[in-house]
Design a protein around this motif. Structure first.
Motif, PDB file in Angstrom:
ATOM      1  N   ARG A  52       0.966  -1.064  -0.071  1.00 53.05           N
ATOM      2  CA  ARG A  52      -0.098  -0.217   0.234  1.00 53.05           C
ATOM      3  C   ARG A  52       0.998   1.306   0.050  1.00 53.05           C
ATOM      4  NH1 ARG A  52      -4.575   3.140   1.466  1.00 53.05           N
ATOM      5  NH2 ARG A  52      -3.131   4.823   1.971  1.00 53.05           N
ATOM      6  N   ALA A  53       1.935   1.375   0.788  1.00 52.09           N
ATOM      7  CA  ALA A  53       2.916   2.465   0.940  1.00 52.09           C
ATOM      8  C   ALA A  53       3.458   2.564  -0.534  1.00 52.09           C
ATOM      9  CB  ALA A  53       3.770   2.272   2.113  1.00 52.09           C
ATOM     10  N   ALA A  54       4.048   1.425  -1.081  1.00 54.12           N
ATOM     11  CA  ALA A  54       4.571   1.856  -2.163  1.00 54.12           C
ATOM     12  C   ALA A  54       3.838   2.162  -3.243  1.00 54.12           C
ATOM     13  CB  ALA A  54       5.205   0.291  -2.674  1.00 54.12           C
ATOM     14  N   LEU A  55       2.593   1.884  -3.361  1.00 52.68           N
ATOM     15  CA  LEU A  55       1.643   2.227  -4.306  1.00 52.68           C
ATOM     16  C   LEU A  55       1.171   3.894  -3.979  1.00 52.68           C
ATOM     17  CD1 LEU A  55      -1.073  -0.603  -4.649  1.00 52.68           C
ATOM     18  CD2 LEU A  55       0.065   0.299  -6.487  1.00 52.68           C
ATOM     19  N   GLU A  56       0.966   4.173  -3.200  1.00 53.13           N
ATOM     20  CA  GLU A  56       0.626   5.658  -2.639  1.00 53.13           C
ATOM     21  C   GLU A  56       1.719   6.524  -2.955  1.00 53.13           C
ATOM     22  OE1 GLU A  56      -0.469   6.393   1.302  1.00 53.13           O
ATOM     23  OE2 GLU A  56      -2.477   6.924   0.540  1.00 53.13           O
ATOM     24  N   GLU A  57       3.069   5.992  -2.631  1.00 58.06           N
ATOM     25  CA  GLU A  57       4.167   6.642  -2.999  1.00 58.06           C
ATOM     26  C   GLU A  57       4.219   6.861  -4.583  1.00 58.06           C
ATOM     27  OE1 GLU A  57       8.973   6.236  -2.002  1.00 58.06           O
ATOM     28  OE2 GLU A  57       7.576   5.072  -0.734  1.00 58.06           O
TER      29      GLU A  57
END
Lengths: 149, 149
Positions: free
Chosen positions: A106-111
């Motif tokens: 999730r964090a990677a996608l958001e970034e």
DNA sequence: CTGCCATACGTACCATGATACGGAGTCAAG
DNA sequence: CTTGACTCCGTATCATGGTACGTATGGCAG
């Protein structure tokens, strides 16, 4: 109280007929004997309970194999409550691992989304860029673990 | 820097040979033509890049089918960055849904574990009780089971 | 030239959790 | 007695992401 045939048992448990048979084939529930004088198999109330047990277990993220284990624990008079608890705890840890991984994703996608200009040529897209280049750990041929839960 | 055969391409991309072939069969990468005068197929650098793209996409939770879509977007000069961004955003929502479901499962498991005495007879086990299907009522009076699975 | 490893290719198989199909038998209502 | 619904049983299929095997051939070192 009419005789419970497979169709009624399935409806009572809230699953399809084929699902009952599938569970029988896989040893999760026992197939009742066929009446001696030909006819339809009669399902005991217990089958319905068992199927519901299975569905509840699935709701908690247990696989059918793990549920089969729980069922045989249940059948064994020597089983202690701690056996069951241990399994629930192991499952909890599993769930926590999945949560951690998903959170990372999730964090990677958001970034990536935040960095992406959102319009314009593809070569400027940071998402594509990330998919192209970033060499992570080479991930050996045999390494897997995902499973949508 | 000799000719890149499938085995070398696989090693370069960090996957197994069979995985390359699997991706070829499924249209994720193109199979290079077989040399006219018999011999081994020669893989271009691009294959390795493409496989890495695929693995990166998997790391972000994209399925092979979704990755195939991303790849064809990539190949299409008319593709705008926003197309890619939309997909990343959809995936983010998907991930959020999974997170929510897993979080719910986690809470249910934790609650069950907390309520479980942790030792003693199985019939007193609240985890088993919950699996039995008594959603609001833990502790079902009694039940008898035998049957070894 | 002879091994041996790598490649080419087709096919089958692994786990997971079902769903679907076809033909025959059975049962109960009308 | 006929019709329609249901059951029985085996087998096939779906989606997902690969892995494995067998046989034939290619290419290179010794």
């Amino acid at each position: 109280m009419s005789t419970m045939t497979i169709g009624k048992a399935a409806r009572a448990a809230g699953v399809g007929i084929e699902t009952i048979r599938f569970y029988e084939r896989n040893g999760l529930i026992e197939q009742p004997p066929k009446p001696a004088c030909g006819g339809f198999r009669v399902y005991p109330e217990d089958t319905v309970r068992r199927v519901r047990f299975i569905r509840q277990g699935q709701e908690l993220g247990f696989s059918l194999r793990q549920i089969a284990e729980l069922l045989s624990l249940k059948a064994d008079p020597a089983t202690d409550c701690s056996d069951v608890r241990r399994r629930a705890q192991a499952k909890l840890e599993e769930v926590d691992e999945k949560l951690a991984r998903l959170t990372g994703i999730r964090a990677a996608l958001e970034e990536l989304i935040a960095a992406c200009p959102g319009r314009g040529a593809l070569r400027a897209c940071s998402i594509m860029g990330a998919l192209e280049g970033a060499e992570g750990a080479p991930m050996s041929p045999r390494q897997k673990e995902e499973k949508t839960l």
